[in-house]
Design a protein around this motif. Structure first.
Motif, PDB file in Angstrom:
ATOM      1  N   PRO A  18       0.804  -1.232   0.000  1.00 37.47           N
ATOM      2  CA  PRO A  18       0.000   0.000   0.000  1.00 37.47           C
ATOM      3  C   PRO A  18       0.835   1.279   0.000  1.00 37.47           C
ATOM      4  O   PRO A  18       0.488   2.251  -0.664  1.00 37.47           O
ATOM      5  N   LYS A  19       1.955   1.281   0.755  1.00 39.91           N
ATOM      6  CA  LYS A  19       2.783   2.490   0.806  1.00 39.91           C
ATOM      7  C   LYS A  19       3.370   2.816  -0.562  1.00 39.91           C
ATOM      8  O   LYS A  19       3.507   4.000  -0.921  1.00 39.91           O
ATOM      9  N   ALA A  20       3.738   1.795  -1.329  1.00 39.22           N
ATOM     10  CA  ALA A  20       4.266   2.029  -2.677  1.00 39.22           C
ATOM     11  C   ALA A  20       3.182   2.588  -3.585  1.00 39.22           C
ATOM     12  O   ALA A  20       3.408   3.536  -4.344  1.00 39.22           O
ATOM     13  N   ARG A  21       1.988   2.019  -3.496  1.00 37.79           N
ATOM     14  CA  ARG A  21       0.872   2.507  -4.317  1.00 37.79           C
ATOM     15  C   ARG A  21       0.523   3.949  -3.955  1.00 37.79           C
ATOM     16  O   ARG A  21       0.187   4.760  -4.827  1.00 37.79           O
ATOM     17  N   PHE A  22       0.603   4.259  -2.668  1.00 33.59           N
ATOM     18  CA  PHE A  22       0.350   5.636  -2.233  1.00 33.59           C
ATOM     19  C   PHE A  22       1.383   6.578  -2.847  1.00 33.59           C
ATOM     20  O   PHE A  22       1.060   7.680  -3.300  1.00 33.59           O
ATOM     21  N   LEU A  23       2.660   6.149  -2.856  1.00 35.59           N
ATOM     22  CA  LEU A  23       3.714   6.972  -3.432  1.00 35.59           C
ATOM     23  C   LEU A  23       3.481   7.176  -4.929  1.00 35.59           C
ATOM     24  O   LEU A  23       3.642   8.292  -5.437  1.00 35.59           O
ATOM     25  N   PHE A  24       3.116   6.102  -5.646  1.00 36.71           N
ATOM     26  CA  PHE A  24       2.824   6.240  -7.073  1.00 36.71           C
ATOM     27  C   PHE A  24       1.732   7.282  -7.303  1.00 36.71           C
ATOM     28  O   PHE A  24       1.848   8.145  -8.185  1.00 36.71           O
ATOM     29  N   ARG A  25       0.665   7.212  -6.501  1.00 34.94           N
ATOM     30  CA  ARG A  25      -0.445   8.159  -6.658  1.00 34.94           C
ATOM     31  C   ARG A  25       0.005   9.579  -6.319  1.00 34.94           C
ATOM     32  O   ARG A  25      -0.361  10.539  -7.009  1.00 34.94           O
ATOM     33  N   ASN A  26       0.805   9.704  -5.253  1.00 33.47           N
ATOM     34  CA  ASN A  26       1.257  11.023  -4.824  1.00 33.47           C
ATOM     35  C   ASN A  26       2.142  11.680  -5.884  1.00 33.47           C
ATOM     36  O   ASN A  26       1.980  12.865  -6.204  1.00 33.47           O
TER      37      ASN A  26
END
Length: 275
Positions: A18-26
């Motif tokens: 989830p943290k990686a996906r959050f970074l991609f979105r950010n």
């Protein structure tokens, strides 16, 4: 959606956390915002239509030469930089002036050395801040190659040398051709190291890498392409040098965690080691 997963090491094929996906979105949102600002300022997006985009490895040398020329960085500039940190800043400045945004973030927990997003016409590249500057320079141009091909990706390290004709191999070769062009190999300051390549290849590679401010793996890859090293020797050295790089990353993370813990406990990190 997240960028295409190009992680290549064993155990790195599982879904992004989830943290990686959050970074991609950010990063994607930041990229969209910057693209909107650029459009309002009438800043044109970087265009790659003049560049060769297919998997033809033979065209990589001329392609890398065109890109270096467009970035305005000559071999003399590269050899004049005092250290790898200066080299990273100089390369990053040149890439950002070309219209590609470059960010740095700790990507180690995601099994990534970097990733690229090519949405909204204004590409973005994210480097792993834990890696050494020379490694980040290589990643910068590996991801730049993804931007050229208009194929965003999330990329991991390769712990073994490969001669595959995949997109990742193409991007690796592009980065190598740009960072260690034939003109650099002709520089007289590199000749002593090249002359001792047969006697002590690992030491020679390290000397060339220090002079060019690039990763030792870049030098190794190029020497293999020029038939200066055998496939067997290249594979052996790749495994050994990759091991050193991975160890350095783990040690950096260990020290970061140790220093963070010491700050939290308000004691000196040296005391923690002794205790």
């Amino acid at each position: 959606p997240p960028p295409m997963d190009f992680r290549r090491s064993k155990g790195e094929s599982k879904p992004f956390p989830p943290k990686a996906r959050f970074l991609f979105r950010n990063i994607g949102r930041t990229q969209t915002l910057l693209a909107e600002i650029a459009r309002k300022a009438e800043i044109k997006p970087p265009g790659f239509s003049w560049l060769h985009r297919d998997n033809d490895v033979q065209a990589l040398e001329s392609l890398a030469e065109k890109v270096r020329s467009a970035l305005g960085v000559g071999v003399k500039d590269q050899l004049s930089w005092g250290d790898n940190e200066t080299a990273l800043k100089s390369w990053r400045d040149a890439v950002e002036l070309s219209g590609i945004h470059v960010f740095q973030h700790n990507l180690e927990g995601f099994g990534l050395r970097g990733f690229s997003l090519v949405r909204d016409g204004y590409p973005a590249i994210v480097l792993n801040s834990v890696e050494a500057p020379a490694g980040r320079i290589f990643t910068l141009f590996h991801e730049y190659a993804h931007c050229i091909r208009n194929k965003e990706g999330a990329c991991g390290r390769s712990n073994k040398w490969s001669s595959e004709r995949s997109l990742e191999d193409w991007c690796d070769r592009f980065a190598g051709a740009l960072l260690y062009p034939p003109a650099a190999g002709e520089d007289e300051r590199l000749q002593p190291a090249l002359a001792s390549l047969r006697d002590d290849p690992e030491a020679s590679i390290a000397k060339i890498a220090r002079r060019l401010k690039v990763s030792e793996l870049v030098v190794l890859m190029r020497l293999r392409e020029w038939d200066r090293l055998s496939v067997a020797k290249t594979s052996e050295l790749w495994k050994r040098i990759s091991g050193k790089i991975n160890h350095a990353v783990r040690e950096k993370l260990r020290l970061r965690a140790q220093n963070a813990a010491s700050r939290e406990l308000k004691i000196n990190p040296v005391i923690m080691v002794l205790s």
